[in-house]
Design an enzyme around this catalytic site. Structure first.
Site, mmCIF file in Angstrom:
data_model
loop_
_atom_site.group_PDB
_atom_site.id
_atom_site.type_symbol
_atom_site.label_atom_id
_atom_site.label_comp_id
_atom_site.label_asym_id
_atom_site.label_seq_id
_atom_site.Cartn_x
_atom_site.Cartn_y
_atom_site.Cartn_z
ATOM 1 N N CYS A 119 0.860 -1.185 0.000
ATOM 2 C CA CYS A 119 0.000 0.000 0.000
ATOM 3 C C CYS A 119 0.891 1.227 0.000
ATOM 4 C CB CYS A 119 -0.934 0.013 1.208
ATOM 5 S SG CYS A 119 -2.017 1.458 1.218
ATOM 6 N N CYS A 157 -5.250 5.527 -4.174
ATOM 7 C CA CYS A 157 -4.498 4.271 -4.056
ATOM 8 C C CYS A 157 -3.085 4.520 -4.566
ATOM 9 C CB CYS A 157 -5.181 3.162 -4.852
ATOM 10 S SG CYS A 157 -4.290 1.582 -4.818
#
EC number: 5.1.1.7
Length: 270
Positions: free
Chosen positions: A75, A213
């Site tokens: 991430c 993201c």
């Protein structure tokens, strides 16, 4: 039994995280269940992903859980948030974060500019479902498969450069999680290029749509370079801000902000 867990909540461009230090967790905890409890926006703290970190001699290990309790391999936004948290705690500006044996090199230029070198990416065509499996979906939603590419950036991303309406993006994102298409699910990136910028929305596996993201930005940037849609440097635009992207010696580097939202104690009942 009720125990207290210290937490910090942060976000990167609206993609939010609950972050805890592993030293504050008991070995008896079911971490997958803890992630689901703390991530719940009604009965917990609320977040897109739950982050556990641990300090080692020369790096920090990061473990990522999705809101459904499943684990994630990377991430980018969480990495920037963790780097800023470590900077605020220690004053360190150059920080190495390890996620699933992938080394991420972070640099905190200031509190609002954190860069992460995510390394190289690979374009794994073996991930792409066979044409007969995906053709009906592509035809129904007018997805040009020549402008659709699989990117491995430590976690799997499918980048679609065909323009879809938001309601169709949701349907396609959900349908692409089918095991007969992608056995472990896939992060689905809907990318639109304008003036050498990528306007991006991402359906994250185990989460759904998020406001931003970081790994999707890196994967979409790499895909745009490969397909010749953009040149470096570039920017990836989300609803709440931008990530600046560049490529150096085959490595993808993103830069953006990370914000501290809150810190406190969570009461966990086992």
């Amino acid at each position: 039994m009720i125990s207290k867990i210290n937490f910090v909540k942060m976000h990167g461009l609206g993609n939010d995280f609950v972050i805890v230090n592993k030293r504050d967790l008991l070995s008896s905890y079911d971490l997958s269940q803890l992630a689901k409890n703390m991530a719940d926006r009604h009965t917990g703290i609320g977040c897109d992903q739950f982050i556990i970190y641990e300090e080692h001699n020369d790096f920090y290990e990061m473990i990522i859980y999705n809101i459904d309790g499943s684990s994630a391999k990377l991430c980018g936004n969480a990495t920037r948030c963790l780097a800023k948290l470590i900077y605020l705690d220690t004053g360190k500006k150059d920080i190495t974060v390890m996620v699933c044996n992938k080394k991420l090199l972070c640099n905190v230029e200031d509190e609002n500019n954190i860069s992460v070198n995510v390394g190289s990416v690979s374009f794994n065509e073996a991930w792409m479902p066979s044409r007969d499996k995906i053709w009906e979906l592509a035809e129904r939603y007018m997805i040009d498969l020549k402008e659709t590419i699989c990117v491995d950036i430590g976690n799997p991303h499918l980048v679609i450069f065909s323009k879809l309406e938001p309601q169709d993006q949701k349907i396609v994102g959900e349908k692409l999680q089918a095991k007969e298409l992608f056995a472990d699910g896939v992060n689905v990136n809907f990318a639109e290029v304008k003036d050498n910028k990528i306007y991006l929305s991402v359906w994250e596996r185990g989460v759904g749509f998020t406001l931003a993201c970081g790994s999707g930005a890196c994967g979409s940037f790499a895909a745009g370079l490969k397909l010749g849609f953009i040149h470096a440097p570039s920017m990836v635009v989300f609803k709440h801000g931008i990530l600046t992207m560049k490529e150096e010696n085959g490595n993808i580097i993103m830069q953006g902000s990370a914000k501290l939202v809150a810190q406190g104690e969570y009461y966990y009942e086992q």
